[in-house]
Design an enzyme around this catalytic site. Sequence first.
Site, PDB file in Angstrom:
ATOM      1  N   ASN A  21       0.838  -1.194   0.000  1.00  0.00           N
ATOM      2  CA  ASN A  21       0.000   0.000   0.000  1.00  0.00           C
ATOM      3  C   ASN A  21       0.878   1.250   0.000  1.00  0.00           C
ATOM      4  O   ASN A  21       1.707   1.368  -0.902  1.00  0.00           O
ATOM      5  CB  ASN A  21      -1.121  -0.027   1.051  1.00  0.00           C
ATOM      6  CG  ASN A  21      -0.727  -0.331   2.480  1.00  0.00           C
ATOM      7  OD1 ASN A  21      -0.397  -1.451   2.816  1.00  0.00           O
ATOM      8  ND2 ASN A  21      -0.798   0.661   3.353  1.00  0.00           N
ATOM      9  N   ASP A  22       0.725   2.150   0.921  1.00  0.00           N
ATOM     10  CA  ASP A  22       1.305   3.498   0.813  1.00  0.00           C
ATOM     11  C   ASP A  22       2.774   3.574   0.379  1.00  0.00           C
ATOM     12  O   ASP A  22       3.612   2.834   0.897  1.00  0.00           O
ATOM     13  CB  ASP A  22       1.284   4.200   2.185  1.00  0.00           C
ATOM     14  CG  ASP A  22       0.012   3.997   2.939  1.00  0.00           C
ATOM     15  OD1 ASP A  22      -0.947   3.470   2.382  1.00  0.00           O
ATOM     16  OD2 ASP A  22      -0.013   4.363   4.126  1.00  0.00           O
ATOM     17  N   GLN A  38       4.706   0.316   1.960  1.00  0.00           N
ATOM     18  CA  GLN A  38       4.099  -0.645   2.879  1.00  0.00           C
ATOM     19  C   GLN A  38       3.997  -1.973   2.150  1.00  0.00           C
ATOM     20  O   GLN A  38       3.441  -2.041   1.049  1.00  0.00           O
ATOM     21  CB  GLN A  38       2.702  -0.154   3.287  1.00  0.00           C
ATOM     22  CG  GLN A  38       2.723   1.054   4.189  1.00  0.00           C
ATOM     23  CD  GLN A  38       3.172   0.681   5.586  1.00  0.00           C
ATOM     24  OE1 GLN A  38       2.398   0.187   6.383  1.00  0.00           O
ATOM     25  NE2 GLN A  38       4.440   0.908   5.885  1.00  0.00           N
ATOM     26  N   TRP A  46      -3.233  -7.507   3.048  1.00  0.00           N
ATOM     27  CA  TRP A  46      -2.532  -6.703   4.054  1.00  0.00           C
ATOM     28  C   TRP A  46      -2.198  -7.583   5.257  1.00  0.00           C
ATOM     29  O   TRP A  46      -2.991  -8.452   5.636  1.00  0.00           O
ATOM     30  CB  TRP A  46      -3.444  -5.538   4.475  1.00  0.00           C
ATOM     31  CG  TRP A  46      -2.782  -4.532   5.356  1.00  0.00           C
ATOM     32  CD1 TRP A  46      -2.052  -3.457   4.947  1.00  0.00           C
ATOM     33  CD2 TRP A  46      -2.798  -4.498   6.786  1.00  0.00           C
ATOM     34  NE1 TRP A  46      -1.601  -2.760   6.042  1.00  0.00           N
ATOM     35  CE2 TRP A  46      -2.046  -3.376   7.187  1.00  0.00           C
ATOM     36  CE3 TRP A  46      -3.357  -5.307   7.779  1.00  0.00           C
ATOM     37  CZ2 TRP A  46      -1.846  -3.035   8.518  1.00  0.00           C
ATOM     38  CZ3 TRP A  46      -3.162  -4.970   9.112  1.00  0.00           C
ATOM     39  CH2 TRP A  46      -2.407  -3.833   9.469  1.00  0.00           C
ATOM     40  N   PHE A  81       4.586   0.652  10.149  1.00  0.00           N
ATOM     41  CA  PHE A  81       3.615   1.402   9.356  1.00  0.00           C
ATOM     42  C   PHE A  81       4.293   2.566   8.625  1.00  0.00           C
ATOM     43  O   PHE A  81       5.499   2.756   8.718  1.00  0.00           O
ATOM     44  CB  PHE A  81       2.485   1.904  10.266  1.00  0.00           C
ATOM     45  CG  PHE A  81       1.444   0.855  10.599  1.00  0.00           C
ATOM     46  CD1 PHE A  81       1.636  -0.489  10.300  1.00  0.00           C
ATOM     47  CD2 PHE A  81       0.255   1.227  11.218  1.00  0.00           C
ATOM     48  CE1 PHE A  81       0.660  -1.437  10.614  1.00  0.00           C
ATOM     49  CE2 PHE A  81      -0.723   0.288  11.538  1.00  0.00           C
ATOM     50  CZ  PHE A  81      -0.516  -1.046  11.237  1.00  0.00           C
ATOM     51  N   ARG A 145       0.002   8.102  13.840  1.00  0.00           N
ATOM     52  CA  ARG A 145       0.863   7.434  12.856  1.00  0.00           C
ATOM     53  C   ARG A 145       1.279   8.304  11.672  1.00  0.00           C
ATOM     54  O   ARG A 145       0.791   9.391  11.478  1.00  0.00           O
ATOM     55  CB  ARG A 145       0.166   6.183  12.329  1.00  0.00           C
ATOM     56  CG  ARG A 145      -1.196   6.417  11.695  1.00  0.00           C
ATOM     57  CD  ARG A 145      -1.771   5.066  11.256  1.00  0.00           C
ATOM     58  NE  ARG A 145      -3.094   5.175  10.662  1.00  0.00           N
ATOM     59  CZ  ARG A 145      -4.228   5.087  11.327  1.00  0.00           C
ATOM     60  NH1 ARG A 145      -4.218   4.918  12.637  1.00  0.00           N
ATOM     61  NH2 ARG A 145      -5.388   5.186  10.703  1.00  0.00           N
ATOM     62  N   TRP A 277      -8.622   1.311  -0.276  1.00  0.00           N
ATOM     63  CA  TRP A 277      -9.042   0.368   0.752  1.00  0.00           C
ATOM     64  C   TRP A 277     -10.489  -0.050   0.494  1.00  0.00           C
ATOM     65  O   TRP A 277     -11.255   0.689  -0.102  1.00  0.00           O
ATOM     66  CB  TRP A 277      -8.967   1.010   2.140  1.00  0.00           C
ATOM     67  CG  TRP A 277      -7.568   1.296   2.597  1.00  0.00           C
ATOM     68  CD1 TRP A 277      -6.982   2.535   2.711  1.00  0.00           C
ATOM     69  CD2 TRP A 277      -6.574   0.346   2.994  1.00  0.00           C
ATOM     70  NE1 TRP A 277      -5.686   2.403   3.161  1.00  0.00           N
ATOM     71  CE2 TRP A 277      -5.418   1.074   3.345  1.00  0.00           C
ATOM     72  CE3 TRP A 277      -6.554  -1.043   3.089  1.00  0.00           C
ATOM     73  CZ2 TRP A 277      -4.255   0.456   3.783  1.00  0.00           C
ATOM     74  CZ3 TRP A 277      -5.390  -1.660   3.522  1.00  0.00           C
ATOM     75  CH2 TRP A 277      -4.264  -0.914   3.865  1.00  0.00           C
TER      76      TRP A 277
HETATM   77  C1  FRU Z   1      -2.858   4.380   5.023  1.00  0.00           C
HETATM   78  C2  FRU Z   1      -2.488   3.525   6.221  1.00  0.00           C
HETATM   79  C3  FRU Z   1      -1.581   4.303   7.157  1.00  0.00           C
HETATM   80  C4  FRU Z   1      -0.845   3.223   7.883  1.00  0.00           C
HETATM   81  C5  FRU Z   1      -0.656   2.186   6.805  1.00  0.00           C
HETATM   82  C6  FRU Z   1      -0.662   0.769   7.296  1.00  0.00           C
HETATM   83  O1  FRU Z   1      -3.190   3.677   3.889  1.00  0.00           O
HETATM   84  O2  FRU Z   1      -3.655   3.070   6.876  1.00  0.00           O
HETATM   85  O3  FRU Z   1      -2.269   5.204   7.988  1.00  0.00           O
HETATM   86  O4  FRU Z   1       0.373   3.648   8.398  1.00  0.00           O
HETATM   87  O5  FRU Z   1      -1.707   2.378   5.875  1.00  0.00           O
HETATM   88  O6  FRU Z   1      -0.298  -0.110   6.290  1.00  0.00           O
END
Ligand code: FRU
Length: 450
Positions: A21-22, A38, A46, A81, A145, A277
């Site tokens: 992800n991010d 991520q 995930w 994260f 976070r 998401w």
């Molecule tokens: C955003 C998020 C962040 C978190 C990460 C976890 O997409 O929810 O806030 O750090 O993904 O994978």
Amino acid sequence: MDNGNKLRPTFHITGGDGWINDPNGLVVFRGRYHVFFQYHPYSTEWGPMHWGHVVSDDLMHWQRLPIALTPGGDGDADGCFSGSAVVYNDKLYLMYTGFTKNAGLDTERQVQCLAESDDGIHFVKRGVVIDSDGIPLGYSATDFRDPKVWRHDGKFWCVIAARKLDGRGRTLMYSSDDLLSWRFVGDMLGEDCKGVMTECPDYRDTEGLFLASEQSQPPEGNVHLNYHTTRWTLGKLDYGTGRFTPKDSGICDYGFDFYAPQSFENEPVMIGWMNMWDRSMPSAQYGFTGMLTVPRRISVKDGELSQTPIVTKKEVVRKTNVKSVKDRIKVGVTEIAAENLREFSLLMRKGDGAVTTFTLSNGEWVFDRSRSGERITGVETNADSLAGVRRMPFDGKKKTEITVVFDEFSIEIFVNGKSLTSTVYPPHNADGLELNVDADTCEYVRYDAD
Ligand code: FRU
């Protein structure tokens, strides 16, 4: 990027296999562009978050590096994260959120951690640098976070997503002299965000640009139709109080798939996560889920965020004064430049009964993926989402410059600096393109990936 014989995008960063992800830690270190993300290497879903890592000399050709962070250390037992990177004393530092499912209490914990590297490849964890006791009273220790660090006036500053115990998302600002000891400065906006929780805030000093993603933000007219969304805000930051005074604001991307963007601290370039998401991800059948957008050069034009894609390209077709074009493209780039555009219809990835369309209709751009191919399902219930449609305002300027980046499983459309990004899953040999334009002049160029 070398993906073996696997079906993978050409322009877009993925984890190779597994889930991403991010984008995280976007930084220029010793002249090379580093991008982390991520990453769950062991599944297409995930899971315990690692930091995957790629590097490039030109933001276009990427080389995969070993996993940079693995969960399981002090403060990050269950996940590393999102976070960011900064260069200090010729070392590369990552500041990220350590996640613990159950910290001896019946609750989750999110704390900020640091890791450092001499070579930009191997990282040594330095442990927790902002613990729960560094959170001001009244804010949650379970939603804290995504630190984004930058430098200003000889100090380090960072923004961190937070949540009021009795409210919704906030962005907190901290400062530090050495990356190890951090001081709370202020709550940037001083009010709840529109969604439930803020994620991945980013601040850019040069443009006075604040980026933030929001979970479950309700739609506003025809924008923010995705269940989670990202907006840009231009304004002025007071470093003394940490208070940001917003001026102009807008949505970062008008398409289906754009979230959690981050910019390089030392370069005006932004990359987002090209998924959403709470959606199905058909690419799981090929062994991977999650892609990053292509890097986008960002600037402020007429009080708005403007983006241009950075892609490697080799010209193969150029036609001037076109009214209609029939071409083939599956992976590549098209640029269409028109003067006084009146009508526009672009059919993409046409074939085997599928087509994806981008048209100018009643004074707005309309993207339609309802007949694109394999269906993508989500939790959105608004009419456009159910119809597979996204809209973007048409600025009606004399010149309209359109760039479309076509890749395996995605279409990114840029019109005069605005973007509309979506994943698509057409039949494998659907590569037809049909353009019909009514304008004073129109030029069409097609490029292959270089
Ligand atoms: C955003 C998020 C962040 C978190 C990460 C976890 O997409 O929810 O806030 O750090 O993904 O994978």
